[in-house]
Design a protein around this motif. Structure first.
Motif, PDB file in Angstrom:
ATOM      1  N   UNK A  75     -47.182 -23.807 -37.999  1.00 40.97           N
ATOM      2  CA  UNK A  75     -46.577 -24.732 -37.035  1.00 40.97           C
ATOM      3  C   UNK A  75     -47.655 -25.552 -36.342  1.00 40.97           C
ATOM      4  N   UNK A  76     -47.310 -26.781 -35.954  1.00 34.73           N
ATOM      5  CA  UNK A  76     -48.319 -27.600 -35.263  1.00 34.73           C
ATOM      6  C   UNK A  76     -48.865 -26.921 -33.997  1.00 34.73           C
ATOM      7  N   UNK A  77     -48.008 -26.164 -33.306  1.00 39.28           N
ATOM      8  CA  UNK A  77     -48.496 -25.519 -32.072  1.00 39.28           C
ATOM      9  C   UNK A  77     -49.572 -24.483 -32.393  1.00 39.28           C
ATOM     10  N   UNK A  80     -52.770 -26.259 -33.303  1.00 39.18           N
ATOM     11  CA  UNK A  80     -53.421 -26.786 -32.098  1.00 39.18           C
ATOM     12  C   UNK A  80     -54.132 -25.661 -31.350  1.00 39.18           C
ATOM     13  N   UNK A  81     -53.488 -24.496 -31.312  1.00 36.56           N
ATOM     14  CA  UNK A  81     -54.101 -23.375 -30.594  1.00 36.56           C
ATOM     15  C   UNK A  81     -55.391 -22.923 -31.263  1.00 36.56           C
ATOM     16  N   UNK A  85     -56.918 -30.623 -32.761  1.00 35.65           N
ATOM     17  CA  UNK A  85     -56.039 -31.476 -31.965  1.00 35.65           C
ATOM     18  C   UNK A  85     -56.022 -32.881 -32.547  1.00 35.65           C
ATOM     19  N   UNK A  86     -54.815 -33.374 -32.815  1.00 34.22           N
ATOM     20  CA  UNK A  86     -54.698 -34.735 -33.337  1.00 34.22           C
ATOM     21  C   UNK A  86     -54.390 -35.715 -32.215  1.00 34.22           C
ATOM     22  N   UNK A 101     -50.974 -36.298 -14.918  1.00 36.31           N
ATOM     23  CA  UNK A 101     -49.982 -35.391 -15.514  1.00 36.31           C
ATOM     24  C   UNK A 101     -50.159 -35.321 -17.026  1.00 36.31           C
ATOM     25  N   UNK A 104     -53.126 -33.081 -17.595  1.00 35.33           N
ATOM     26  CA  UNK A 104     -52.827 -31.673 -17.326  1.00 35.33           C
ATOM     27  C   UNK A 104     -52.112 -31.035 -18.507  1.00 35.33           C
ATOM     28  N   UNK A 105     -51.126 -31.758 -19.060  1.00 36.92           N
ATOM     29  CA  UNK A 105     -50.383 -31.213 -20.190  1.00 36.92           C
ATOM     30  C   UNK A 105     -51.316 -30.960 -21.371  1.00 36.92           C
ATOM     31  N   UNK A 106     -52.295 -31.841 -21.538  1.00 37.48           N
ATOM     32  CA  UNK A 106     -53.247 -31.660 -22.633  1.00 37.48           C
ATOM     33  C   UNK A 106     -54.017 -30.362 -22.522  1.00 37.48           C
ATOM     34  N   UNK A 108     -52.820 -27.521 -21.248  1.00 37.80           N
ATOM     35  CA  UNK A 108     -51.967 -26.343 -21.117  1.00 37.80           C
ATOM     36  C   UNK A 108     -52.197 -25.269 -22.171  1.00 37.80           C
ATOM     37  N   UNK A 109     -52.722 -25.619 -23.336  1.00 31.92           N
ATOM     38  CA  UNK A 109     -52.889 -24.556 -24.334  1.00 31.92           C
ATOM     39  C   UNK A 109     -54.142 -23.732 -24.101  1.00 31.92           C
ATOM     40  N   UNK A 110     -55.002 -24.193 -23.203  1.00 33.75           N
ATOM     41  CA  UNK A 110     -56.208 -23.412 -22.960  1.00 33.75           C
ATOM     42  C   UNK A 110     -55.889 -22.305 -21.966  1.00 33.75           C
ATOM     43  N   UNK A 152     -56.835 -36.707 -22.949  1.00 33.10           N
ATOM     44  CA  UNK A 152     -55.833 -35.643 -22.997  1.00 33.10           C
ATOM     45  C   UNK A 152     -56.185 -34.622 -24.073  1.00 33.10           C
TER      46      UNK A 152
END
Ligand SMILES: Nc1ncnc2c1ncn2[C@@H]1O[C@H](COP(=O)(O)OP(=O)(O)O)[C@@H](O)[C@H]1O
Ligand SMILES: [Mg+2]
Lengths: 262, 290
Positions: A75-77, A80-81, A85-86, A101, A104-106, A108-110, A152
């Protein structure tokens, strides 16, 4: 290291777009992926990041390996984890959210990130974003939006950044600035970069190795300094002059593509 | 004048509940572009579930609430999983059709388990009367109003200032972008539907507490839809104001023209608003850039 072996991609099960693409991105390298419109560059990036799923595309043969394990089919998620990151083409800001904002969302996976420090890092690369941090991102200029989507992605501390046409439609001065920042980010954060460009001259100047795609295949590759002297590449430069009309055609097409979200 | 005051108060109180339910509607529309016409039936079912704990099993008020809310969250999630997830990105028409038929299914479930007659009356809020000048208000409706307003404020705060709230607003802007940042859109949508289920259920409890638990609640709950449209479909704050407005109109028309005219009047106002402000009053401006 990121490695594509003979990757074949089909859309909606029938449209064969990548016909066996092989390429490598060494840790810490900046690599360019060049080619004219429709060559399959974006598809290649989406195959790596897994975003192909949302467009009903699929890797049907070959493999994509990152640090020794296969990532095609994930999965893309998840991808990314793992640190890939694209930054999609067309400056995809979250239009109604403000600059901060978006950033910040960028991040969130960290896990356990120091958000303040990360924001400061991005504002250090893009001082302009700091003064714009409360502005609605949809109303920024093209150059500012490009900075935002790159910032981001930086928030995620990527190991590999996939950059899709960052210079498209931007003034030469801003293009230079953005390319400088890519080089700096690569040097300071040790992030590898795979950059897709129409602006071959600029891309060849900052990358160590380049691939040229045509019709879903890699037709040429080599150290960027060598490719810059290549006759075929010079011809490829000529192709650039028709960019304008092709671009608008593609955008219409892009809009009509069917998507499957989940 | 006395009568007018009473009507306005009643309207605002019902309106707060419509606003609360409308927030759930807006949340779903924003995050997945689904117009969930079954929202009124989620309200009904949620209210009935609460009744089962409170009226059926005669549990304590807070315990009943504590048990109902997870069920409500689950109801929202289940509806999304089973019927709507496959529809994301599909044409508006098929989506609307599904939510309309889903309404019938939910109503069927409600009548199957709880029957078609009104359920036994239960008291939720302390009964009493409060004099405000010459207008007499029941404490029940005051409680309902207060609770609806508090929950709405909590939700609005949540969207604005929390991590999850920001993710929800992000998902509303673009699924692919969020996925490119490693955020699971599926997870966020699941939570959105859960929250919509909870909002609808709270609405059902508040309405049921004042009007009685009966199948007709779903029709009253449906008034959340014009509320959301008038508010602009994309703004929780707009939904609140839309709810209050619909409540007022309904109450004033019922009071002065006749009881049967109240609900239709709300829909007529909706149509008029749609004609002149297709994006409602607080809809997000379309950002167009080339
Ligand atoms: N979602 C899609 N469905 C069907 N065909 C697609 C889709 N996306 C891209 N294509 C086709 O794949 C080819 C390569 O597209 P793309 O990867 O976007 O090229 P590039 O980025 O090099 O311009 C084009 O012919 C395009 O029409
Ligand atoms: Mg492309």
């Amino acid at each position: 290291m990121l490695k594509l072996n003979n990757v074949e991609v089909k859309y909606v099960g029938v449209i064969l777009v990548l016909r066996g693409v092989s390429l490598e991105v060494r840790d810490g390298a900046i690599v360019a992926l060049l080619g004219s419109n429709g060559a399959g560059k974006t598809t290649t990036l989406k195959a790596i990041s897994g975003l192909l799923h949302t467009e009903l595309g699929e890797v049907t043969a070959g493999s994509i390996e990152y640090d020794g394990s296969r990532i095609d089919g994930m999965d893309p998620e998840q991808i990314a984890k793992r640190g890939i990151i694209q930054v999609m083409e067309g400056r995809q800001v979250l239009g109604h959210l403000n600059v901060e904002e978006n950033l910040l969302l960028g991040g969130y996976i960290v896990k356990n990130s120091d958000i303040k420090k990360d924001l400061d890092m991005v504002y250090d690369y893009f001082p302009k974003l700091k003064s714009l941090r409360h502005s609605t991102s949809g109303y920024l200029s093209g150059g500012e939006q490009q900075m935002l989507v790159m910032g981001r992605a930086m928030m995620a501390h990527p190991k590999i950044m996939l950059l899709d046409e960052p210079s498209l439609g931007l003034a030469p001065l801003i293009v230079d600035e953005i390319f400088d920042i890519v080089t700096r980010f690569n040097a300071e954060e040790k992030t590898s970069v795979l950059i897709v460009e129409q602006n071959a001259r600029a891309a060849l100047s900052i990358t160590e190795y380049s691939y040229v795609m045509e019709n879903g295949r890699v037709v040429l590759d080599g150290p960027s300094s060598k490719l810059a002297d290549n006759e075929d590449i010079k011809e490829f430069y000529l192709g650039l002059s028709k960019l304008g009309e092709k671009k608008s055609y593609r955008q219409v097409k892009h809009y009509k593509r069917r998507k499957r979200w989940l | 004048m006395e009568f007018f005051g009473k009507i306005v108060a009643a309207g605002l109180m019902n309106g707060a509940v419509y606003g609360l339910v409308a927030i759930g509607f807006v949340l779903i529309y924003k995050s997945s572009s689904v117009l969930n016409f079954s929202q009124g039936y989620m309200l009904l079912l949620g209210g009935y579930i609460f009744w089962s704990f409170r009226g059926g099993l005669r549990l304590d008020l807070f315990l009943s609430l504590l048990l109902t809310l997870p069920c409500a969250f689950l109801m929202g999630i289940l509806i999304e999983r089973i019927t709507l997830r496959p529809l994301i990105g599909q044409p508006l028409l098929s989506m609307i059709t599904v939510t309309i038929f889903l309404s019938l299914v939910l109503e069927g479930v409600a009548s199957l388990f709880w029957g078609t007659y009104p359920l036994e009356q239960i008291t939720i809020f302390p009964k009493g009367a409060l004099k405000l000048g010459k207008t007499v208000l029941t404490t029940e409706s005051l409680f309902a109003f207060g609770l609806a307003i508090v929950v709405m404020m909590v939700l609005i705060f949540f969207f604005r200032y929390t991590r999850l709230g920001l993710s929800m607003r992000g998902v509303a802007e673009g699924h692919e972008i969020m996925q490119s940042m490693g955020i699971s859109v599926k997870r966020i949508l699941t939570i959105c539907w859960g929250i919509a289920g909870v909002a609808a259920t709270l609405g059902g409890i508040l309405l049921g507490g004042t009007l009685g638990f009966q199948l007709g609640l779903s029709h009253i709950g449906l008034l959340a839809i014009p509320a959301a449209f008038i508010g602009g479909l994309e703004s929780p704050e707009g939904a609140v104001l839309g709810g209050l407005l619909i409540g007022l109109i309904e109450s004033i028309v019922s009071g002065y023209v006749g009881k049967a005219a109240g609900v239709p009047a709300s829909y007529i106002v909706l149509i008029v608003v749609m004609l002149f402000r297709p994006y409602g009053f607080f809809g997000l401006e379309r950002i167009e850039r080339v």
